[in-house]
Design a protein around this motif. Structure first.
Motif, PDB file in Angstrom:
ATOM      1  N   VAL A  86      23.635  12.972  55.123  1.00 40.27           N
ATOM      2  CA  VAL A  86      24.056  13.924  54.081  1.00 40.27           C
ATOM      3  C   VAL A  86      25.260  13.362  53.312  1.00 40.27           C
ATOM      4  O   VAL A  86      25.277  13.333  52.075  1.00 40.27           O
ATOM      5  CB  VAL A  86      24.427  15.291  54.723  1.00 40.27           C
TER       6      VAL A  86
ATOM      7  N   ARG B  61      26.069  12.052  49.317  1.00 40.25           N
ATOM      8  CA  ARG B  61      27.127  12.691  48.509  1.00 40.25           C
ATOM      9  C   ARG B  61      28.139  11.648  48.017  1.00 40.25           C
ATOM     10  O   ARG B  61      28.619  11.731  46.894  1.00 40.25           O
ATOM     11  CB  ARG B  61      27.819  13.781  49.335  1.00 40.25           C
TER      12      ARG B  61
ATOM     13  N   ASP C 256      27.311  19.879  47.695  1.00 39.79           N
ATOM     14  CA  ASP C 256      26.104  19.085  47.471  1.00 39.79           C
ATOM     15  C   ASP C 256      26.270  18.204  46.220  1.00 39.79           C
ATOM     16  O   ASP C 256      27.248  18.326  45.468  1.00 39.79           O
ATOM     17  CB  ASP C 256      24.851  19.962  47.395  1.00 39.79           C
TER      18      ASP C 256
END
Ligand SMILES: Cc1ncc(COP(=O)(O)O)c(C=O)c1O
Length: 437
Positions: free
Chosen positions: A288, A292, A368
């Protein structure tokens, strides 16, 4: 005592409309709620009385064993007896400083340093010296020169504080060679090193460097760890590993501060680390955050003016961006907040409060990709306005302040900063805390 710039900012950035690239938060929305519910239910059913009770000051043995398991993932094998469980890594830094520092004692840290360490050092009245960094972390030859200077005055620092891996705020990592030299220096000079390592497991590319603690074996390196970045900052669980004489004093300090670390939080973590699944969760976080980070680097490329430079971290949570020296990022923050976006001004990472004024810390773990892109777009816009204003006033078109591999801090400032006309442009001074935001 000084306020922590990050804490001050949190009050403002808690507003939902604000894209805060000022935080340093793990994205806890990635943690499975069913796991949380199942564990808490089990604790309630099987150990409610114990989990609601006080615990030992040093922490539960099972918690220390879990911590040793986390450290083993980076190749370290501390004696569980040398571990003290703390209320976050922040408390470990506080207890180490409380234990070792008398007013006026020298402490050395990186420039820039973790903004949360600055108020700790100042509240114990340490005389804090900062050593510049470049793309390979702290310049160890400059550290050596500083140690020599202090030695010439008959002084020895109480410790050298370093975040060697994916540093907060600069995002850079101390090279292998410098790590070995730092540990060697600590041994030669009999100076303690405090290695603060919240981000070591959050690597998105490149080769892992050995922790200082591993290189030293724990004689001169005091290790600080935390579960905040790989599990949850809300459970407030961190630790220190220190030689017994330091550890004993830290435990006394902790008795005075909070008696013991949250028993309930420890029960939760013990349950969680009993299963090897925690590694899978860390792997998923790396996926993740890598994406980013990439989104932030691309957005910087797209939206920041050519005069800006920034670091390209291989892990962790932060990018450190440096603007032309005529922009003061504390002032710029007021403008950015009007656009509902926030960052940490670079000055927060310097003990003198004057260096790093053209830099900013940007966090990429908390939102996000779309929000990151939008946040960087908004900051880019206010930066570009300032650059355009400056160029209009001076008729100058300035070259980039520094390359992205060059020192990430004050040294990027141009020498004539004080004389520049129109410094700060039309930015507003930051409103004081307590007033309307
Ligand atoms: C370098 C460093 N040390 C310590 C901390 C404190 O973390 P915590 O008290 O949540 O463990 C942080 C948090 O951002 C950090 O970046």
């Amino acid at each position: 005592m000084r306020s922590s710039a990050m804490r001050d900012l949190m009050a403002i950035t808690a507003r939902p409309e604000v894209i805060s690239l000022a935080g340093g938060q793990a994205d806890t929305s990635t943690f499975p709620p069913e796991t949380f519910a199942a564990q808490m239910t089990r604790i309630a059913q099987e150990s409610a009385a114990e989990a609601l009770q006080y615990g030992p000051t040093e922490g539960f043995a099972a918690m220390k064993a879990a911590i040793c398991g986390v450290m083993a993932a980076e190749g370290m094998a501390p004696d569980p007896e040398d571990v003290i469980v703390t209320t976050g890594g922040q408390q470990a830094i506080d207890l180490i400083t409380k234990t070792l520092v008398d007013p006026g004692d020298p402490v050395i840290c990186e420039a820039p340093t973790y903004p949360g360490a600055v108020p700790v050092f100042s509240s114990y009245q340490a005389e804090t010296h900062q050593v510049e960094m470049d793309g390979e972390g702290m310049k160890v030859d400059e550290l050596e020169a500083l140690l020599n200077r202090l030695d010439g005055d008959g002084r020895r620092p109480k410790f050298i504080y370093s975040v060697p891996t994916f540093q907060n705020p600069a995002g850079v990592t101390l090279s292998g060679e410098r790590r070995r030299r730092l540990v060697e220096l600590a041994r030669e000079r009999e100076v303690l090193v405090v290695e603060d390592n919240p981000y070591g497991l959050l690597r998105y590319e490149g080769e892992r460097e050995p922790p200082l603690y591993l290189l030293d074996g724990g004689d001169y390196v005091i290790y600080v760890g935390t579960l905040s970045k790989i599990l949850s900052p809300g459970i407030r669980l961190g630790w220190a590993v220190a030689p017994p004489p330091v550890m004993e004093k830290m435990a006394l300090g902790k008795q005075a501060t909070d008696l013991c670390t949250s028993t309930l939080a420890q029960y939760f973590a013990i349950e969680y680390f009993a299963e090897d699944r925690w590694r899978e969760y860390v792997d998923s976080l790396c996926e993740v955050y890598r994406s980013r980070r990439d989104a932030m680097l691309e957005a910087l490329e797209r939206h920041f003016p050519e005069q800006a430079t920034w670091t390209r971290p291989e892990g962790g949570m932060f990018v450190w961006a440096t603007l032309p020296s005529y922009i003061d990022t504390s002032d710029l923050l007021a403008k950015a907040l009007r656009e509902n976006v926030a960052f940490v001004p670079g000055a927060a990472a310097y003990v003198d409060g004057q260096s790093g004024t053209s830099s900013m810390r940007l966090n990429f773990s908390g939102f996000d990709e779309d929000r990151i892109r939008e946040g960087i777009r908004r900051i880019g816009e206010v930066v570009s306005e300032q650059v355009a204003l400056y160029e209009t006033i001076t008729g100058e078109h300035r070259l980039p302040a520094a390359s992205s591999s060059s020192p990430p801090g004050a040294e990027d400032r141009e020498p004539d900063a004080e004389e520049l006309p129109g410094q700060g442009g039309d930015v507003l001074p930051l409103r004081r805390r307590g007033k309307e935001t």
